[in-house]
Design a protein around this motif. Structure first.
Motif, PDB file in Angstrom:
ATOM      1  N   MET A   1       0.838  -1.180   0.000  1.00 16.21           N
ATOM      2  CA  MET A   1       0.000   0.000   0.000  1.00 16.21           C
ATOM      3  C   MET A   1       0.883   1.245   0.000  1.00 16.21           C
ATOM      4  O   MET A   1       1.813   1.364   0.783  1.00 16.21           O
ATOM      5  N   ILE A   2       0.589   2.184  -0.856  1.00 15.54           N
ATOM      6  CA  ILE A   2       1.360   3.418  -0.968  1.00 15.54           C
ATOM      7  C   ILE A   2       0.851   4.411   0.071  1.00 15.54           C
ATOM      8  O   ILE A   2      -0.345   4.684   0.146  1.00 15.54           O
ATOM      9  N   PRO A   3       1.783   4.956   0.902  1.00 16.38           N
ATOM     10  CA  PRO A   3       1.328   5.926   1.902  1.00 16.38           C
ATOM     11  C   PRO A   3       0.825   7.202   1.233  1.00 16.38           C
ATOM     12  O   PRO A   3       1.417   7.691   0.283  1.00 16.38           O
ATOM     13  N   GLN A   4      -0.293   7.709   1.740  1.00 17.12           N
ATOM     14  CA  GLN A   4      -0.861   8.935   1.199  1.00 17.12           C
ATOM     15  C   GLN A   4      -0.137  10.131   1.799  1.00 17.12           C
ATOM     16  O   GLN A   4       0.085  10.192   2.996  1.00 17.12           O
ATOM     17  N   ARG A   5       0.249  11.046   0.950  1.00 18.04           N
ATOM     18  CA  ARG A   5       0.924  12.248   1.421  1.00 18.04           C
ATOM     19  C   ARG A   5      -0.077  13.171   2.086  1.00 18.04           C
ATOM     20  O   ARG A   5      -1.175  13.371   1.585  1.00 18.04           O
ATOM     21  N   THR A   6       0.351  13.729   3.205  1.00 21.79           N
ATOM     22  CA  THR A   6      -0.525  14.681   3.871  1.00 21.79           C
ATOM     23  C   THR A   6      -0.396  16.038   3.201  1.00 21.79           C
ATOM     24  O   THR A   6       0.637  16.365   2.627  1.00 21.79           O
ATOM     25  N   ARG A   7      -1.478  16.787   3.276  1.00 20.72           N
ATOM     26  CA  ARG A   7      -1.514  18.091   2.633  1.00 20.72           C
ATOM     27  C   ARG A   7      -1.952  19.130   3.648  1.00 20.72           C
ATOM     28  O   ARG A   7      -2.661  18.843   4.595  1.00 20.72           O
ATOM     29  N   GLY A   8      -1.508  20.354   3.427  1.00 18.51           N
ATOM     30  CA  GLY A   8      -1.893  21.459   4.285  1.00 18.51           C
ATOM     31  C   GLY A   8      -1.116  21.493   5.583  1.00 18.51           C
ATOM     32  O   GLY A   8      -0.206  20.684   5.819  1.00 18.51           O
ATOM     33  N   LEU A   9      -1.457  22.455   6.403  1.00 18.76           N
ATOM     34  CA  LEU A   9      -0.777  22.657   7.684  1.00 18.76           C
ATOM     35  C   LEU A   9      -1.745  23.403   8.594  1.00 18.76           C
ATOM     36  O   LEU A   9      -2.229  24.466   8.233  1.00 18.76           O
ATOM     37  N   THR A  10      -2.033  22.833   9.731  1.00 21.07           N
ATOM     38  CA  THR A  10      -2.904  23.505  10.706  1.00 21.07           C
ATOM     39  C   THR A  10      -2.050  24.359  11.629  1.00 21.07           C
ATOM     40  O   THR A  10      -0.834  24.181  11.715  1.00 21.07           O
ATOM     41  N   ALA A  11      -2.702  25.250  12.363  1.00 21.91           N
ATOM     42  CA  ALA A  11      -1.988  26.080  13.332  1.00 21.91           C
ATOM     43  C   ALA A  11      -1.338  25.211  14.404  1.00 21.91           C
ATOM     44  O   ALA A  11      -0.206  25.466  14.824  1.00 21.91           O
ATOM     45  N   THR A  12      -2.020  24.161  14.826  1.00 20.36           N
ATOM     46  CA  THR A  12      -1.472  23.258  15.832  1.00 20.36           C
ATOM     47  C   THR A  12      -0.220  22.567  15.322  1.00 20.36           C
ATOM     48  O   THR A  12       0.793  22.487  16.018  1.00 20.36           O
ATOM     49  N   ARG A  13      -0.285  22.095  14.091  1.00 19.14           N
ATOM     50  CA  ARG A  13       0.880  21.406  13.518  1.00 19.14           C
ATOM     51  C   ARG A  13       2.028  22.385  13.271  1.00 19.14           C
ATOM     52  O   ARG A  13       3.192  22.046  13.464  1.00 19.14           O
ATOM     53  N   LEU A  14       1.703  23.600  12.852  1.00 18.47           N
ATOM     54  CA  LEU A  14       2.733  24.616  12.642  1.00 18.47           C
ATOM     55  C   LEU A  14       3.456  24.908  13.956  1.00 18.47           C
ATOM     56  O   LEU A  14       4.685  24.947  14.001  1.00 18.47           O
ATOM     57  N   HIS A  15       2.700  25.083  15.023  1.00 18.20           N
ATOM     58  CA  HIS A  15       3.315  25.356  16.316  1.00 18.20           C
ATOM     59  C   HIS A  15       4.150  24.166  16.780  1.00 18.20           C
ATOM     60  O   HIS A  15       5.260  24.339  17.288  1.00 18.20           O
ATOM     61  N   ALA A  16       3.642  22.957  16.586  1.00 15.65           N
ATOM     62  CA  ALA A  16       4.393  21.755  16.974  1.00 15.65           C
ATOM     63  C   ALA A  16       5.707  21.650  16.195  1.00 15.65           C
ATOM     64  O   ALA A  16       6.736  21.239  16.740  1.00 15.65           O
ATOM     65  N   LEU A  17       5.678  22.032  14.931  1.00 12.41           N
ATOM     66  CA  LEU A  17       6.883  22.000  14.101  1.00 12.41           C
ATOM     67  C   LEU A  17       7.953  22.945  14.634  1.00 12.41           C
ATOM     68  O   LEU A  17       9.121  22.578  14.743  1.00 12.41           O
ATOM     69  N   CYS A  18       7.556  24.155  14.991  1.00 17.55           N
ATOM     70  CA  CYS A  18       8.509  25.222  15.323  1.00 17.55           C
ATOM     71  C   CYS A  18       8.836  25.382  16.798  1.00 17.55           C
ATOM     72  O   CYS A  18       9.842  26.002  17.137  1.00 17.55           O
ATOM     73  N   ARG A  19       8.025  24.855  17.677  1.00 17.90           N
ATOM     74  CA  ARG A  19       8.159  25.194  19.094  1.00 17.90           C
ATOM     75  C   ARG A  19       9.486  24.789  19.718  1.00 17.90           C
ATOM     76  O   ARG A  19       9.902  25.371  20.713  1.00 17.90           O
ATOM     77  N   HIS A  20      10.170  23.805  19.148  1.00 23.76           N
ATOM     78  CA  HIS A  20      11.446  23.367  19.709  1.00 23.76           C
ATOM     79  C   HIS A  20      12.655  24.005  19.011  1.00 23.76           C
ATOM     80  O   HIS A  20      13.783  23.744  19.394  1.00 23.76           O
TER      81      HIS A  20
END
Length: 132
Positions: A1-20
């Motif tokens: 099964m081919i993994p589906q690429r995620t699209r977009g970026l939520t505010a929660t995910r953006l903060h999780a990406l940058c907070r560290h």
């Protein structure tokens, strides 16, 4: 099964990406906009409540500004275009990893404008892990 690429970026995910990332702070301005900064200078802005279609605005390299704003779904950021900021009006049209790379680039551009002393105090540069 081919993994589906995620699209977009939520505010929660953006903060999780940058907070560290070294020196990153989060603030709310203009009512609902989550503002991410390094050394007191903004590098990304997004409505914290997902309004405006999840619009995502950030700094880009001067030489990429025209190239990126020629693409569908990307416009010069209101009030910040003169500083070479763009707005992605429909983040769901873009792969999450592509958006994360844009945000890392924005962080690096702003961090590079800080004083050498402040840059040294921040420590090592962050990276974006592929596939997360």
């Amino acid at each position: 099964m081919i993994p589906q690429r995620t699209r977009g970026l939520t505010a929660t995910r953006l903060h999780a990406l940058c907070r560290h990332w070294p020196g990153v702070t989060r603030d709310t301005k203009w009512g609902i906009d989550m503002v991410l900064s390094v050394g007191g200078k903004m590098f990304a802005v997004m409505p914290s409540d997902g309004s405006e279609g999840g619009r995502l605005s950030f700094k880009v390299a001067d030489d990429r500004f025209l190239e990126l704003t020629d693409q569908p779904g990307i416009t010069p950021a209101p009030y910040l275009a003169r500083a070479h900021w763009i707005s992605i009006t429909e983040p769901q049209r873009f792969a999450t990893t592509e958006l994360e790379t844009f945000i890392l680039d924005a962080y690096m551009l702003i961090r590079a404008k800080l004083t050498k002393k402040m840059q040294a105090e921040l420590g090592p540069l962050p990276t974006v892990k592929a596939g997360k």
